[in-house]
Design an enzyme around this catalytic site. Structure first.
Site, mmCIF file in Angstrom:
data_model
loop_
_atom_site.group_PDB
_atom_site.id
_atom_site.type_symbol
_atom_site.label_atom_id
_atom_site.label_comp_id
_atom_site.label_asym_id
_atom_site.label_seq_id
_atom_site.Cartn_x
_atom_site.Cartn_y
_atom_site.Cartn_z
ATOM 1 N N GLY A 192 -2.539 -9.252 0.548
ATOM 2 C CA GLY A 192 -1.429 -10.101 0.949
ATOM 3 C C GLY A 192 -0.532 -10.608 -0.322
ATOM 4 O O GLY A 192 -0.290 -9.991 -1.080
ATOM 5 N N LYS B 66 -8.903 -1.644 -5.036
ATOM 6 C CA LYS B 66 -8.523 -2.954 -4.630
ATOM 7 C C LYS B 66 -9.633 -3.979 -4.446
ATOM 8 O O LYS B 66 -10.624 -3.430 -3.613
ATOM 9 C CB LYS B 66 -7.934 -2.780 -3.277
ATOM 10 C CG LYS B 66 -7.251 -3.910 -2.424
ATOM 11 C CD LYS B 66 -6.670 -3.351 -1.362
ATOM 12 C CE LYS B 66 -5.975 -4.403 -0.422
ATOM 13 N NZ LYS B 66 -5.048 -4.006 0.606
ATOM 14 N N GLU C 187 -4.345 -2.782 -6.515
ATOM 15 C CA GLU C 187 -3.630 -3.428 -5.303
ATOM 16 C C GLU C 187 -4.213 -5.005 -4.856
ATOM 17 O O GLU C 187 -5.300 -4.929 -4.669
ATOM 18 C CB GLU C 187 -3.550 -2.692 -4.051
ATOM 19 C CG GLU C 187 -2.462 -3.250 -2.935
ATOM 20 C CD GLU C 187 -2.495 -2.408 -1.814
ATOM 21 O OE1 GLU C 187 -1.973 -2.647 -0.844
ATOM 22 O OE2 GLU C 187 -3.172 -1.338 -1.794
ATOM 23 N N GLY C 188 -3.345 -5.718 -4.539
ATOM 24 C CA GLY C 188 -3.782 -7.136 -4.229
ATOM 25 C C GLY C 188 -3.785 -7.130 -2.649
ATOM 26 O O GLY C 188 -3.459 -6.268 -1.859
ATOM 27 N N ASN D 95 10.945 -2.719 -1.090
ATOM 28 C CA ASN D 95 10.689 -1.711 0.015
ATOM 29 C C ASN D 95 11.693 -1.744 1.035
ATOM 30 O O ASN D 95 12.338 -2.623 1.223
ATOM 31 C CB ASN D 95 9.155 -1.649 0.233
ATOM 32 C CG ASN D 95 8.538 -0.585 1.143
ATOM 33 O OD1 ASN D 95 9.042 0.431 0.864
ATOM 34 N ND2 ASN D 95 7.762 -1.096 1.809
ATOM 35 N N ASP E 89 -6.617 1.309 3.512
ATOM 36 C CA ASP E 89 -5.651 1.451 2.379
ATOM 37 C C ASP E 89 -6.009 2.137 1.520
ATOM 38 O O ASP E 89 -5.032 3.164 0.839
ATOM 39 C CB ASP E 89 -5.377 0.043 1.665
ATOM 40 C CG ASP E 89 -4.931 -1.076 2.805
ATOM 41 O OD1 ASP E 89 -4.394 -0.758 3.817
ATOM 42 O OD2 ASP E 89 -4.917 -2.264 2.388
ATOM 43 N N SER F 67 -9.052 -5.923 4.087
ATOM 44 C CA SER F 67 -9.437 -6.244 5.575
ATOM 45 C C SER F 67 -8.535 -5.338 6.551
ATOM 46 O O SER F 67 -7.904 -4.576 6.164
ATOM 47 C CB SER F 67 -8.794 -7.848 5.644
ATOM 48 O OG SER F 67 -9.486 -8.763 4.860
ATOM 49 N N THR G 176 0.641 -1.080 -0.039
ATOM 50 C CA THR G 176 -0.019 -0.066 0.116
ATOM 51 C C THR G 176 1.076 1.310 0.312
ATOM 52 O O THR G 176 0.519 2.375 -0.744
ATOM 53 C CB THR G 176 -1.029 -0.130 1.309
ATOM 54 O OG1 THR G 176 -1.641 -1.092 1.366
ATOM 55 C CG2 THR G 176 -1.920 1.270 1.179
#
Length: 230
Positions: free
Chosen positions: A120, A38, A117-118, A183, A56, A42, A17
């Site tokens: 996990g 997305k 964005e996925g 990252n 997110d 969660s 994120t």
């Protein structure tokens, strides 16, 4: 219709994120009409009126400065910080592919560049009721929406293994991967610099950029970034 790309990670908490926010910011600052999407989110807090806050999406919106309404960004928002399939089982409202596709197409018609964005890692289940019926894995969102991908990984110890396994799994499933982003990167750190080199060697993919903790912008040419979208 928009040009699009999917951001997956080698697992949860690798900073998808954070990196996605910087990606969308870079596109917006270069003059692109950028948006975020997305399928399922969660671990979200509630407003005083009881409605869930898509955390997110809030982060990406505030980081990037895009004007896209939060309501467009994620069709499935859950409170429990679990895999979406379990959060949905506890809270109701299970993910349905037809809804994911419909809402994605609505966003795609309004914006030039959509960053998806996925949740996990690549094997994250979005829907699974345990009755023997086929559920929905994250990869089915990618293939169902016809997207190419970027892989975000933590630059630290263990990333050679997680990056290579993720890339090989995706390659075996015929999912196009455009490159890697590391990252939590510390320039000059001997292990992280070697991780970068080894990830490229073992996957055949380029590390497109490295992101340090607290970075305010993505160190990547905006047009080179935009060229990754299809």
């Amino acid at each position: 219709m928009s040009k699009n790309i999917f951001i997956t990670g080698t697992g949860t908490e690798v900073g998808k994120t954070f990196v996605t926010g910087l990606i969308v910011q870079k596109l917006k600052e270069s003059g692109k009409k950028a948006a975020y999407y997305k399928a399922a989110m969660s671990g979200n807090a509630r407003r005083e009126d009881g409605r869930l806050i898509p955390g997110d999406a809030v982060w990406v919106k505030e980081t990037s400065g895009i004007e896209q309404p939060l309501e467009e960004m994620c069709p499935y928002v859950y409170e429990h910080a679990y895999s979406p399939h379990l959060a949905a089982r506890l809270e109701g409202n299970p993910v349905r592919m037809e809804v994911v596709k419909e809402k994605f197409l609505e966003v795609s018609r309004k914006y030039e560049y959509v960053t998806v964005e996925g949740s996990g890692g690549i094997l994250c289940p979005l829907c699974f009721d345990g009755t023997g019926r086929k559920g929905i894995l994250l990869e089915e969102v990618i293939t169902g929406l016809g997207l190419s991908c970027l892989i975000v990984a933590d630059a630290g110890l263990g990333t050679i293994n997680s990056v290579t396994l993720t890339a090989e799994y995706m390659r075996g499933r015929g999912i196009p991967v455009k490159g890697l982003i590391l990252n939590h990167f510390h320039a000059g750190n001997v292990m992280e610099e070697d991780n970068k080199r080894m990830c490229e060697e073992l996957t055949g993919l380029n590390v497109l950029t490295c992101v340090s903790d607290g970075a305010k912008s993505l160190e990547m040419d905006a047009e080179a970034l935009a060229a990754l979208y299809e």
